[in-house]
Scaffold this motif. Sequence first.
Motif, PDB file in Angstrom:
ATOM      1  N   VAL A   3       0.890  -1.082   0.234  1.00  0.00           N
ATOM      2  CA  VAL A   3      -0.007   0.155  -0.057  1.00  0.00           C
ATOM      3  C   VAL A   3       0.812   1.123   0.009  1.00  0.00           C
ATOM      4  N   ARG A   4       0.583   2.314  -0.672  1.00  0.00           N
ATOM      5  CA  ARG A   4       1.437   3.423  -0.913  1.00  0.00           C
ATOM      6  C   ARG A   4       0.484   4.815  -0.402  1.00  0.00           C
ATOM      7  N   GLY A   5       1.279   5.604  -0.287  1.00  0.00           N
ATOM      8  CA  GLY A   5       0.557   7.024   0.008  1.00  0.00           C
ATOM      9  C   GLY A   5       0.392   7.304   1.645  1.00  0.00           C
ATOM     10  N   GLU A   6       0.331   8.660   1.890  1.00  0.00           N
ATOM     11  CA  GLU A   6       0.119   9.171   3.100  1.00  0.00           C
ATOM     12  C   GLU A   6      -1.275   8.757   3.947  1.00  0.00           C
ATOM     13  N   PRO A   7      -1.225   8.310   5.031  1.00  0.00           N
ATOM     14  CA  PRO A   7      -2.542   8.029   5.719  1.00  0.00           C
ATOM     15  C   PRO A   7      -3.494   9.437   5.937  1.00  0.00           C
ATOM     16  N   ALA A   8      -4.910   9.096   5.635  1.00  0.00           N
ATOM     17  CA  ALA A   8      -5.599  10.080   5.751  1.00  0.00           C
ATOM     18  C   ALA A   8      -7.125   9.759   6.032  1.00  0.00           C
ATOM     19  N   GLY A   9      -7.866  10.633   6.739  1.00  0.00           N
ATOM     20  CA  GLY A   9      -9.119  10.091   6.927  1.00  0.00           C
ATOM     21  C   GLY A   9      -9.381   8.881   7.835  1.00  0.00           C
ATOM     22  N   ALA A  10     -10.032   7.804   7.263  1.00  0.00           N
ATOM     23  CA  ALA A  10     -10.554   6.577   7.931  1.00  0.00           C
ATOM     24  C   ALA A  10      -9.218   5.993   8.081  1.00  0.00           C
ATOM     25  N   VAL A  11      -8.151   6.139   7.049  1.00  0.00           N
ATOM     26  CA  VAL A  11      -7.204   5.126   7.169  1.00  0.00           C
ATOM     27  C   VAL A  11      -6.268   5.539   8.456  1.00  0.00           C
ATOM     28  N   ALA A  12      -5.974   7.156   8.530  1.00  0.00           N
ATOM     29  CA  ALA A  12      -5.329   7.431   9.588  1.00  0.00           C
ATOM     30  C   ALA A  12      -5.890   7.153  11.204  1.00  0.00           C
ATOM     31  N   GLU A  13      -7.108   7.349  11.188  1.00  0.00           N
ATOM     32  CA  GLU A  13      -8.206   6.892  12.383  1.00  0.00           C
ATOM     33  C   GLU A  13      -8.029   5.523  12.792  1.00  0.00           C
ATOM     34  N   LEU A  14      -7.869   4.564  11.593  1.00  0.00           N
ATOM     35  CA  LEU A  14      -7.863   3.251  12.031  1.00  0.00           C
ATOM     36  C   LEU A  14      -6.347   2.731  12.453  1.00  0.00           C
ATOM     37  N   ALA A  15      -5.285   3.523  11.690  1.00  0.00           N
ATOM     38  CA  ALA A  15      -4.015   3.273  12.111  1.00  0.00           C
ATOM     39  C   ALA A  15      -3.569   3.617  13.520  1.00  0.00           C
ATOM     40  N   ASP A  16      -4.241   4.677  13.927  1.00  0.00           N
ATOM     41  CA  ASP A  16      -4.027   5.275  15.229  1.00  0.00           C
ATOM     42  C   ASP A  16      -4.557   4.336  16.218  1.00  0.00           C
ATOM     43  N   TRP A  17      -5.893   3.885  15.855  1.00  0.00           N
ATOM     44  CA  TRP A  17      -6.414   2.844  16.742  1.00  0.00           C
ATOM     45  C   TRP A  17      -5.633   1.680  16.833  1.00  0.00           C
ATOM     46  N   LEU A  18      -5.153   1.019  15.981  1.00  0.00           N
ATOM     47  CA  LEU A  18      -4.272  -0.012  15.945  1.00  0.00           C
ATOM     48  C   LEU A  18      -2.909   0.091  16.924  1.00  0.00           C
ATOM     49  N   ARG A  19      -2.322   1.389  16.904  1.00  0.00           N
ATOM     50  CA  ARG A  19      -1.202   1.599  17.808  1.00  0.00           C
ATOM     51  C   ARG A  19      -1.690   1.788  19.153  1.00  0.00           C
ATOM     52  N   ARG A  20      -3.033   2.011  19.482  1.00  0.00           N
ATOM     53  CA  ARG A  20      -3.163   2.324  21.109  1.00  0.00           C
ATOM     54  C   ARG A  20      -3.567   0.758  21.831  1.00  0.00           C
ATOM     55  N   ARG A  21      -2.434   0.145  21.748  1.00  0.00           N
ATOM     56  CA  ARG A  21      -2.349  -1.137  22.416  1.00  0.00           C
ATOM     57  C   ARG A  21      -2.523  -1.022  23.965  1.00  0.00           C
ATOM     58  N   HIS A  22      -2.079   0.048  24.336  1.00  0.00           N
ATOM     59  CA  HIS A  22      -1.820   0.325  25.730  1.00  0.00           C
ATOM     60  C   HIS A  22      -3.323   0.808  26.358  1.00  0.00           C
ATOM     61  N   ARG A  23      -4.268   0.942  25.455  1.00  0.00           N
ATOM     62  CA  ARG A  23      -5.855   1.292  25.954  1.00  0.00           C
ATOM     63  C   ARG A  23      -6.525  -0.213  26.330  1.00  0.00           C
ATOM     64  N   GLY A  24      -5.734  -1.317  26.203  1.00  0.00           N
ATOM     65  CA  GLY A  24      -6.519  -2.333  26.335  1.00  0.00           C
ATOM     66  C   GLY A  24      -7.476  -3.280  25.582  1.00  0.00           C
ATOM     67  N   ALA A  25      -7.900  -4.218  25.756  1.00  0.00           N
ATOM     68  CA  ALA A  25      -9.155  -5.181  24.857  1.00  0.00           C
ATOM     69  C   ALA A  25     -10.229  -4.205  24.320  1.00  0.00           C
ATOM     70  N   ALA A  26     -10.376  -4.281  22.973  1.00  0.00           N
ATOM     71  CA  ALA A  26     -11.416  -3.639  22.201  1.00  0.00           C
ATOM     72  C   ALA A  26     -11.314  -4.608  20.789  1.00  0.00           C
ATOM     73  N   VAL A  27     -12.526  -4.501  20.288  1.00  0.00           N
ATOM     74  CA  VAL A  27     -12.947  -4.962  18.993  1.00  0.00           C
ATOM     75  C   VAL A  27     -13.647  -4.045  17.865  1.00  0.00           C
ATOM     76  N   LEU A  28     -13.175  -4.091  16.756  1.00  0.00           N
ATOM     77  CA  LEU A  28     -13.906  -3.461  15.469  1.00  0.00           C
ATOM     78  C   LEU A  28     -14.150  -4.195  14.626  1.00  0.00           C
ATOM     79  N   VAL A  29     -15.770  -4.174  14.150  1.00  0.00           N
ATOM     80  CA  VAL A  29     -16.166  -5.023  12.942  1.00  0.00           C
ATOM     81  C   VAL A  29     -16.425  -3.996  11.748  1.00  0.00           C
ATOM     82  N   VAL A  30     -15.630  -4.278  10.683  1.00  0.00           N
ATOM     83  CA  VAL A  30     -15.441  -3.661   9.355  1.00  0.00           C
ATOM     84  C   VAL A  30     -16.133  -4.509   8.278  1.00  0.00           C
ATOM     85  N   LEU A  31     -16.865  -3.763   7.551  1.00  0.00           N
ATOM     86  CA  LEU A  31     -17.565  -4.507   6.669  1.00  0.00           C
ATOM     87  C   LEU A  31     -17.268  -3.576   5.274  1.00  0.00           C
TER      88      LEU A  31
END
Length: 498
Positions: free
Chosen positions: A220-248
Amino acid sequence: MTTRQPPPPPRDGREPWRVRIRRGGSGPVLGAGVLVDRTHVLTCAHVVTGHEDLMADLVGVEGTPSSPARVITGLSVPPGEDGRGDVALLRLEVAQPPGRAATLRRVALTFDRHVHVLGHPQGLDVGVWTRQTLFGHSGAEWLQMNPRSPTEQPVRVGFSGAGVADSATGDVLGIVVARYGGTSAGLSWMIPVDVVAAHLPPVARWIVGDTGIDPLFTGVRGEPAGAVAELADWLRRRHRGAAVLVVLGDELDAVRQAVAVSSGRTEAGDAPGVDLALDVGGRTVDEVSARIVSRAGLAVHAAESASERLRAGAPPMTIVLDGVDEAEQPRALVDEVIRPVLRAGGRLVLGFRRDGPEGLEAARGLVAESVATVVEAYADRIAALPDNAEWLLRLTALRRAAGLDPAAVARRLGDFERRLARAERRVGRARAIADDRGLLDVLRTVANEHGLAEDLALGEAYRRADAAALDGDRSTTHAAVRAYQDAVRRAVEEKGTT
């Protein structure tokens, strides 16, 4: 297929791949290393730089010949700034006996993994053991290690280059690269084997273990923006503990891009955000379990399957599963794999390629459960805030939204968490200043009781501390109050000697 792990290290502690590196003949010990095949040793660059007459000994293995060693041209990377590099590969002149080499394993380096190390500090050339715990990434490449107990031997000079072995499997996860210079903290750092291979590509042929990222998520190429940037930030927040997202459906493209973004290290030195990203279409419960178990580096006993091992416990991991609805048994995958990982503190993104398939309802149920758990945990934190009426209203609104649309709330929790954490920090600063303000008043009373009310120097020190407390800066207030405390102590002592 279930991935079998090697047995734990022998109870006598002998690991025949451990190497002591010294200056030629009977010269001093310089550090340690790891035998990766019969004629190659992995160590730190700073251990061997500037030394021409290197010797390598296998530690505690009788009848094994010592060997002259040399750094292979082009395969030494000195330590860089911000925790990078410091690795070297040596070639031995004398081949060592077969079957002695270490297993270098690439795993998800989760918090609180128990490891052990043998080093050779001055005066203890035979070696001394220490048990450590992996803590977290520090800088761009290195991983912090903390002593497992206050009585552990500290990592110090003579440990550099030593193999860091998983205490459950005996596999080498990295090598010691640095220690903290202080005498009390006991901190040290290791460089993981996959990072070693990035610096020294020939090392890759000796590394086993899952890389963690399926081809679906690469390129994947390009700078993250919008939903991509939000999801990347969510993935990096492992210190926030257990969580789950469903994506369709179409949103899966954003997930795949987010994995590519968050699985690499940033210039700021952030740790990778994703431990495992799998295309699970057509895969069985045990196949997916086996990938997770392998990536976690868990030992599997001969009598159990990977899914059984996973249900017995796993470290908290960040996992993305794409194509859950196209797995062989979607509902079983949710119940037997995803639920145990979530209960172990994992963070998961579950991708469904179409709406309404088997397993989607169960996955949405997991989202609702995890959101409810997080929201209720906020209640105790908000109760501890003074003047919390506004936060109680926000919590009520969040609970109502979680009951109506938990999937939407799951994505908003990060923003709620950040706002709450800022409020807690403000309260913490205010309380610290109030504590210092109280101490300041007590110290002034002590000074007055000792007849120092007219002391000009004390009066000026008090005014500085009082002004800092009024300004509301925590660090300035703390420093000014401590300065006043020292001044009062000195003045009282001087008055007592006159």
